[in-house]
Design an enzyme around this catalytic site. Structure first.
Site, short mmCIF file in Angstrom:
data_model
loop_
_atom_site.label_atom_id
_atom_site.label_comp_id
_atom_site.label_asym_id
_atom_site.label_seq_id
_atom_site.Cartn_x
_atom_site.Cartn_y
_atom_site.Cartn_z
N ASP A 4 54.05 30.46 -72.80
CA ASP A 4 53.01 29.54 -72.34
C ASP A 4 52.96 29.53 -70.81
O ASP A 4 51.88 29.51 -70.21
CB ASP A 4 53.30 28.13 -72.86
CG ASP A 4 53.61 28.14 -74.34
OD1 ASP A 4 52.68 28.10 -75.14
OD2 ASP A 4 54.80 28.25 -74.70
N HIS B 281 56.01 24.15 -77.74
CA HIS B 281 55.31 25.44 -77.82
C HIS B 281 54.30 25.33 -78.96
O HIS B 281 54.55 25.73 -80.09
CB HIS B 281 56.28 26.59 -78.07
CG HIS B 281 55.54 27.87 -78.37
ND1 HIS B 281 54.77 28.51 -77.45
CD2 HIS B 281 55.41 28.59 -79.51
CE1 HIS B 281 54.20 29.57 -78.00
NE2 HIS B 281 54.58 29.64 -79.26
N1 NAD Z 1 57.95 30.92 -79.10
C1 NAD Z 1 56.96 31.77 -78.89
O1 NAD Z 1 56.36 31.79 -77.81
C2 NAD Z 1 56.53 32.76 -79.96
C3 NAD Z 1 55.59 33.73 -79.66
C4 NAD Z 1 55.22 34.65 -80.65
C5 NAD Z 1 55.78 34.56 -81.91
N2 NAD Z 1 56.68 33.58 -82.17
C6 NAD Z 1 57.32 33.47 -83.47
O2 NAD Z 1 58.36 34.45 -83.58
C7 NAD Z 1 58.66 34.67 -84.95
C8 NAD Z 1 58.78 36.15 -85.25
O3 NAD Z 1 57.55 36.79 -85.02
P1 NAD Z 1 57.34 38.33 -85.44
O4 NAD Z 1 55.95 38.63 -85.08
O5 NAD Z 1 58.44 39.17 -84.92
O6 NAD Z 1 57.44 38.22 -87.01
P2 NAD Z 1 57.75 39.38 -88.07
O7 NAD Z 1 57.40 38.80 -89.40
O8 NAD Z 1 57.17 40.66 -87.65
O9 NAD Z 1 59.32 39.50 -87.97
C9 NAD Z 1 60.16 38.49 -88.34
C10 NAD Z 1 61.39 39.14 -88.92
O10 NAD Z 1 62.34 38.13 -89.13
C11 NAD Z 1 63.01 38.43 -90.32
N3 NAD Z 1 63.62 37.21 -90.82
C12 NAD Z 1 63.03 36.21 -91.52
N4 NAD Z 1 63.93 35.29 -91.83
C13 NAD Z 1 65.10 35.69 -91.30
C14 NAD Z 1 66.41 35.17 -91.32
N5 NAD Z 1 66.68 34.02 -91.94
N6 NAD Z 1 67.39 35.85 -90.68
C15 NAD Z 1 67.12 37.01 -90.06
N7 NAD Z 1 65.91 37.58 -90.03
C16 NAD Z 1 64.92 36.92 -90.65
C17 NAD Z 1 61.95 39.02 -91.24
O11 NAD Z 1 62.51 39.79 -92.28
C18 NAD Z 1 61.13 39.83 -90.26
O12 NAD Z 1 61.58 41.17 -90.19
C19 NAD Z 1 57.54 33.95 -85.71
O13 NAD Z 1 58.03 32.69 -86.11
C20 NAD Z 1 56.46 33.76 -84.68
O14 NAD Z 1 55.59 32.68 -84.99
C21 NAD Z 1 57.07 32.70 -81.22
O1 LMR Z 2 51.11 30.64 -82.69
C1 LMR Z 2 51.82 31.53 -83.18
O2 LMR Z 2 52.24 31.55 -84.34
C2 LMR Z 2 52.18 32.70 -82.32
C3 LMR Z 2 52.94 32.36 -81.11
O3 LMR Z 2 53.61 31.14 -81.17
C4 LMR Z 2 52.15 32.48 -79.87
O4 LMR Z 2 52.09 31.52 -79.10
O5 LMR Z 2 51.57 33.56 -79.64
#
Ligand code: NAD
Ligand code: LMR
Length: 329
Positions: free
Chosen positions: A162, A190
């Site tokens: 952000d 977030h």
């Molecule tokens: N904080 C932020 O700014 C932000 C930004 C983008 C995405 N995210 C979040 O990050 C997370 C991951 O996103 P992504 O695009 O890599 O998702 P993705 O689905 O491509 O990958 C997530 C991986 O985590 C694994 N997983 C699920 N549960 C698990 C566990 N208990 N232990 C270990 N591994 C586990 C899954 O098998 C998968 O391979 C999501 O929750 C997404 O919303 C956060």
């Molecule tokens: O909002 C989402 O699930 C994705 C992520 O947190 C983002 O901010 O891009």
């Protein structure tokens, strides 16, 4: 003399964020170009996920990164987090089109309770934890509460994406380089309620607020653009942000461990009561970092508009905390 390797655990290691993140950690972007790492990679104990993880590890091997001292695959947090110095908790279920973050709260609470307990049991006593998986603030809160033997201040949530999004929007608006900007921050959760704040920001010493001088743009363009950027990326890509999220995770841990040299950044950290945020709430604050410790920037004036934004994002976080209360043992 070469530095001793640091153990870096990453969960969700076969997911799309990790597909960018792991290569940048291995390349030294996170901990320094002279810092060897041992990668301890966690995926769900499922044949398909573990096979995908093996594929990612094959690719990391094929990069021949000089800083990768060792790399292991895990299906259990108790082995993945053993003695780790840094834990980046990415693994969670990502939000798909039309889904609200609150829908994911309960499922993810289980994951982060188990992972907090595992960190408590086996990680380095000084482990630095960054939670990326959504809902990131509340997941970090759950992990922190599930690890009573570790310092609560070592659990953080990622607000850096952000923060970086806000920097990019402000730089474009005023036509100045991102590198010239200082003293910007994002308050709160977030989520779309986060409150980005450029009132104190400067560009080469000049006030960004005075340059913009447009409260309507702040309220009706800037805040919604930054707040809903995650949804906009999902809408455009059909997948949530990955490379930018990985980049923000790199920035967060890099700055936490290696310092900001007096500059502000934003981290989601357990509140110490600053700015009236109840103690323990995992909240985005402006911080500076030095010697592996962060300090919340103190004494900033909060005007009525900002207070309203802070109240809104705080209310959301308190609601999330109350929704998971019964899951915390
Ligand atoms: N904080 C932020 O700014 C932000 C930004 C983008 C995405 N995210 C979040 O990050 C997370 C991951 O996103 P992504 O695009 O890599 O998702 P993705 O689905 O491509 O990958 C997530 C991986 O985590 C694994 N997983 C699920 N549960 C698990 C566990 N208990 N232990 C270990 N591994 C586990 C899954 O098998 C998968 O391979 C999501 O929750 C997404 O919303 C956060
Ligand atoms: O909002 C989402 O699930 C994705 C992520 O947190 C983002 O901010 O891009």
């Amino acid at each position: 003399m070469a530095k001793a390797p640091l153990r870096v655990a990453v969960s969700g290691a076969a997911g799309q964020i990790s597909y960018s993140l792991l290569f940048r950690i291995a390349n030294g972007d996170m901990l320094g170009k002279d810092q060897p790492v041992i990668l301890q990679l966690l995926e769900i104990p499922d044949e398909k996920a573990q096979k995908a993880l093996q594929g990612v590890m094959m690719e990391i091997n094929d990069c021949a990164f000089p800083l990768v001292a060792e790399m292991t695959a895990h299906g259990d947090p108790m082995t993945a987090f053993k003695d780790c110095d840094v834990a980046v908790l990415v693994g969670a279920r990502p939000r798909g089109p039309g889904m609200e973050r609150s829908d994911l709260l309960q499922a993810n609470a289980k994951i982060f309770t188990a992972q907090g307990k595992a960190l408590d049991a086996v990680a380095s006593r000084n482990v630095k934890v960054l939670v990326v998986g959504n809902p990131a603030n509340t997941n970090a809160y759950i992990a922190m509460k599930s690890a009573p033997n570790l310092p609560a201040k070592n659990f953080t949530a990622m607000l850096r994406l952000d923060h970086n999004r806000a920097l990019s929007q402000v730089a474009a608006k005023i036509g100045k380089p991102i590198a010239s900007l200082e003293k910007l921050c994002v308050w709160g959760n977030h989520s779309p309620t986060m409150h980005a704040d450029y009132r104190f920001a400067t560009t080469d010493g000049a006030s960004v607020k005075d340059l913009i001088n447009d409260q309507v743009w702040n309220k009706e363009v800037f805040l919604p653009t930054v707040g809903k950027r995650g949804a906009a990326i999902i809408e455009a890509r059909g997948l949530s942000s990955a490379a930018s999220a990985a980049s923000a995770a790199i920035d967060h841990v890099h700055d936490w461990l290696l310092g900001t040299n007096g500059k502000w950044t934003t981290m989601g950290v357990p509140s110490d009561g600053s700015y009236g945020i109840p103690e323990g709430i995992m909240f985005g604050f402006p911080v500076t970092t030095e010697n592996g410790e962060y300090k919340i920037v103190q004494g900033l004036e909060i005007d009525a508009f900002t207070q309203e934004g802070i109240n809104k994002t705080l209310a959301e976080l308190e609601g999330e905390r109350d929704a998971v209360k019964d899951l915390l043992g």
